[in-house]
Design an enzyme around this catalytic site. Sequence first.
Site, PDB file in Angstrom:
ATOM      1  CG  ASP A  20      -2.070   1.172   1.178  1.00 45.08           C
ATOM      2  OD1 ASP A  20      -2.192   1.377  -0.137  1.00 45.08           O
ATOM      3  OD2 ASP A  20      -2.633   1.420   2.100  1.00 45.08           O
ATOM      4  CG  HIS A  37      -0.807   1.924  -9.459  1.00 49.34           C
ATOM      5  ND1 HIS A  37      -0.964   1.576  -7.942  1.00 49.34           N
ATOM      6  CD2 HIS A  37      -1.905   2.499  -9.801  1.00 49.34           C
ATOM      7  CE1 HIS A  37      -1.955   2.117  -7.563  1.00 49.34           C
ATOM      8  NE2 HIS A  37      -2.486   2.860  -8.520  1.00 49.34           N
ATOM      9  CG  LEU A 131       9.544 -17.062  -3.967  1.00 51.46           C
ATOM     10  CD1 LEU A 131       9.601 -16.960  -2.467  1.00 51.46           C
ATOM     11  CD2 LEU A 131       9.620 -15.662  -4.719  1.00 51.46           C
TER      12      LEU A 131
HETATM   13  C1  IPE Z   1      -5.414  -2.685  -0.079  1.00 52.13           C
HETATM   14  O1  IPE Z   1      -5.120  -1.443  -0.211  1.00 52.13           O
HETATM   15  C2  IPE Z   1      -5.484  -3.477  -1.366  1.00 52.13           C
HETATM   16  C3  IPE Z   1      -4.251  -3.339  -2.224  1.00 52.13           C
HETATM   17  C4  IPE Z   1      -2.915  -2.990  -1.575  1.00 52.13           C
HETATM   18  C5  IPE Z   1      -4.103  -4.372  -3.263  1.00 52.13           C
HETATM   19  P1  IPE Z   1      -6.387  -0.386  -0.298  1.00 52.13           P
HETATM   20  O2  IPE Z   1      -5.499   1.016  -0.297  1.00 52.13           O
HETATM   21  O3  IPE Z   1      -7.129  -0.670  -1.340  1.00 52.13           O
HETATM   22  O4  IPE Z   1      -6.923  -0.451   1.162  1.00 52.13           O
HETATM   23  P2  IPE Z   1      -7.819   0.675   1.995  1.00 52.13           P
HETATM   24  O5  IPE Z   1      -8.739   1.236   1.047  1.00 52.13           O
HETATM   25  O6  IPE Z   1      -6.886   1.746   2.264  1.00 52.13           O
HETATM   26  O7  IPE Z   1      -8.284  -0.007   3.103  1.00 52.13           O
HETATM   27  C1  IPE Z   2      -1.789   0.116  -3.198  1.00 54.96           C
HETATM   28  O1  IPE Z   2      -1.523   1.621  -3.490  1.00 54.96           O
HETATM   29  C2  IPE Z   2      -1.985  -0.327  -4.793  1.00 54.96           C
HETATM   30  C3  IPE Z   2      -3.528  -0.537  -5.023  1.00 54.96           C
HETATM   31  C4  IPE Z   2      -4.528  -0.722  -4.153  1.00 54.96           C
HETATM   32  C5  IPE Z   2      -3.965  -1.224  -6.177  1.00 54.96           C
HETATM   33  P1  IPE Z   2      -2.780   2.503  -3.275  1.00 54.96           P
HETATM   34  O2  IPE Z   2      -2.968   2.861  -4.871  1.00 54.96           O
HETATM   35  O3  IPE Z   2      -3.955   2.346  -2.405  1.00 54.96           O
HETATM   36  O4  IPE Z   2      -1.893   3.907  -2.770  1.00 54.96           O
HETATM   37  P2  IPE Z   2      -2.592   4.836  -1.557  1.00 54.96           P
HETATM   38  O5  IPE Z   2      -2.922   4.058  -0.455  1.00 54.96           O
HETATM   39  O6  IPE Z   2      -3.709   5.667  -2.322  1.00 54.96           O
HETATM   40  O7  IPE Z   2      -1.288   5.897  -1.325  1.00 54.96           O
HETATM   41 MG    MG Z   3      -4.083   2.524  -0.450  1.00 61.55          MG
END
Ligand code: IPE
Ligand code: IPE
Ligand code: MG
Length: 245
Positions: A20, A37, A131
Amino acid sequence: MVSDSLPPSAVPTHVAIVMDGNGRWAKQRFLPRLAGHRQGLETLRAVVRWSMARGVRVLTVFAFSSENWKRPADEVSGLMGLMAKALVREVPDLLKAGVQLHFPGDRSGLPAAVSQGLLQAERDTAGNERLVLNICFNYGGRWDIVQAAARLAECGATITEQALSAELALSHVPDPDLLIRTGGEVRISNFLLWQLAYSELYFSDRLWPAFDEAEYDRALAVFAGRERRFGQTTEQLQAPSAAPH
Ligand code: IPE
Ligand code: IPE
Ligand code: MG
């Protein structure tokens, strides 16, 4: 490096990661979210390498959740495109490195080109053993439990913990020993709800694109220092022969 200083038993067999913080990393740099990303993919490539070097046998990452469809359409299509491109670009190297790929998640909602690519990558790498890399894509912990229960119901099977576990999307690996979540949020966000029952949790403030080897080693060192009791007492763990049956 932690792998030099820790006995092999202190290295988690299975590490799970909620990757995240990509969006915030990009925003800090006045870049579009997709750039975050893309950079996150670079981190994943490195974490695969570091995991193999430390003797981790299974790595499970959360790449796209059942709930991420609620994001703006351009981000969702950007993520689908990134996955399609990554499959073409990364699978040959992963194949050579001995990585066995799995993509736990609901395939039915995905663009055909992506779901075909996932299937092909799983087939191509099925013989690898160095792995196991599970990339959870269109995955949700609740979806997983429901699809497993539905399969048992369909064949009229008795529902036991063992039977349900065998139908889950990660039935090919043991439960995670360590869960790492980057990005500073202290929640599970519908990741492996069943499988995390006894995992050790490590929350890092580092945004995923900025997650580095030192922070990974910190997580592994914290894990190595934890006492996993699985419901027992410290005294029982110190005298395993006295453990109840
Ligand atoms: C969790 O992250 C999902 C992934 C890392 C793919 P999110 O950014 O979607 O989670 P919330 O919305 O903060 O809970
Ligand atoms: C996690 O990073 C990746 C996905 C959920 C696809 P985020 O896109 O949620 O990044 P933040 O949380 O907005 O910084
Ligand atoms: Mg996020």
